[in-house]
Scaffold this motif. Structure first.
Motif, PDB file in Angstrom:
ATOM      1  N   SER A  23       0.812  -1.227   0.000  1.00 18.50           N
ATOM      2  CA  SER A  23       0.000   0.000   0.000  1.00 18.50           C
ATOM      3  C   SER A  23       0.842   1.272   0.000  1.00 18.50           C
ATOM      4  O   SER A  23       0.646   2.150  -0.846  1.00 18.50           O
ATOM      5  CB  SER A  23      -0.967  -0.008   1.187  1.00 18.50           C
ATOM      6  N   THR A  35      -3.464  -6.358   0.106  1.00 22.63           N
ATOM      7  CA  THR A  35      -2.757  -6.280   1.382  1.00 22.63           C
ATOM      8  C   THR A  35      -3.520  -7.031   2.468  1.00 22.63           C
ATOM      9  O   THR A  35      -2.927  -7.788   3.255  1.00 22.63           O
ATOM     10  CB  THR A  35      -2.571  -4.809   1.812  1.00 22.63           C
ATOM     11  N   THR A  37      -3.069  -0.346   7.598  1.00 21.90           N
ATOM     12  CA  THR A  37      -4.002  -0.629   6.508  1.00 21.90           C
ATOM     13  C   THR A  37      -5.388  -0.079   6.829  1.00 21.90           C
ATOM     14  O   THR A  37      -6.125   0.338   5.933  1.00 21.90           O
ATOM     15  CB  THR A  37      -4.079  -2.153   6.265  1.00 21.90           C
ATOM     16  N   PHE A  75      -4.738  -2.228  -1.795  1.00 26.25           N
ATOM     17  CA  PHE A  75      -5.274  -2.306  -0.431  1.00 26.25           C
ATOM     18  C   PHE A  75      -5.947  -3.660  -0.181  1.00 26.25           C
ATOM     19  O   PHE A  75      -5.715  -4.317   0.836  1.00 26.25           O
ATOM     20  CB  PHE A  75      -6.276  -1.179  -0.213  1.00 26.25           C
TER      21      PHE A  75
END
Length: 304
Positions: free
Chosen positions: A100, A251, A284, A248
């Protein structure tokens, strides 16, 4: 297909692929390149059967695929090769979860668009988490004579693939914006064109293939099938979301794979790994708020 269903396919396909990949390399560390070759070849053959005559008249000119193919091939091979450099799957997944901030920095550099405050905060937290996890892993590897240098090379290679992976996502988004959404076509060409490059290591592939047991061949087949669903779902998701949003989601998927690996394989996890993983997850979360506030729209292409 809705984004929710595509994301579900990404999680199932990619988590299965990662799990079976780990089983294979644990039993046969030098099989990483064979796994990569099998994935590329099977996806290329499936794409050829699906596209047929349209292969000769692609919607995106082949010359514009060149940069994307080079980035994708290098990133894919390097990510799998790292397993042979004594980088544990635990650290492998934690570092790759830092995609990210890498995506944000590349997007910032290319698009000249300054990211918002919470994305910067999230990047700092994720980076700090990766640093802690890496330090913890280094204390373990230092005790194993003859492996520390290879481990360092593996970690550096993983960090480089974060940047190349971010450029890959940005290039993919750029082509979709300019020429329209053609995920099946892109999936085919990014896997078919690099296949001849494996001829350079054909002797290694042949030797490893002969040494595999029936059990490992079965795992390789399952890994190849699950990787197809993983790759096709990621390409399809890229037609509906921006490269940063896709990063994202991937991740979160890698974080889930980390938990599965820790439970199933009982990998050596120190307090550094735990703290690092928690920080990556918290960082995140800041990205989650960032995406919500941005209200990103699906990729649109320009009419000619």
């Amino acid at each position: 297909m809705s984004s929710t269903r595509i994301i579900s396919k990404v999680f199932v396909g990619c988590c299965l692929s990662t799990t079976f990949m780990e089983i294979i390399v644990v039993n046969k560390p030098d099989a990483a390149n064979l796994v990569t070759f099998s994935q590329f070849l099977s996806i290329a053959l499936q794409g050829l059967l699906a596209m047929r005559e349209s292969v000769l008249s692609p919607n995106i000119p082949l010359k514009h695929y060149l940069i994307l193919i080079c980035l994708f091939f290098a990133t894919s091979v390097a990510n799998n090769y790292v397993y042979t450099l004594h980088v544990p799957s635990t650290l492998h997944m934690i570092i790759r979860s830092a995609a990210s901030p890498a995506s944000m920095l590349v997007s910032w550099y290319v698009k000249r668009k300054k990211p918002k405050l919470n994305s910067l905060i999230g990047s700092i937290i994720i980076t700090f988490g990766v640093f802690i996890a890496t330090y913890g892993d280094a204390t373990i590897i230092e005790k194993r004579q003859g492996k520390f240098f290879q481990w360092c090379m593996g970690v550096i290679l993983l960090l480089v693939t974060l940047i190349s992976g971010a450029f890959t996502g940005l290039q993919q988004e750029s082509l979709y914006t300019k020429y329209g959404k053609h995920p099946q076509e892109m999936l085919f060409f990014t896997h078919a064109i690099p296949v001849p490059l494996f001829l350079v290591i054909s002797s290694e592939l042949y030797s490893v293939a002969l040494s595999l047991s029936i059990y490992l061949w079965l795992l390789l087949v399952i890994n190849t099938v699950s990787q197809f669903f993983c790759s096709s779902s990621v390409h399809e998701l890229a037609t509906k979301e921006t490269s940063v949003t896709v990063t994202f989601i991937l991740t979160i998927r890698k974080f889930l794979s980390l938990l599965i690996s820790s439970i199933v394989f009982k990998n050596s996890i120190t307090i550094y790994h735990i703290v690092g993983s928690v920080l990556v997850f918290i960082g995140t979360y800041f990205y989650f708020d960032f995406f919500y506030n941005m209200k990103q729209q699906p990729v649109k292409y320009k009419k000619k």
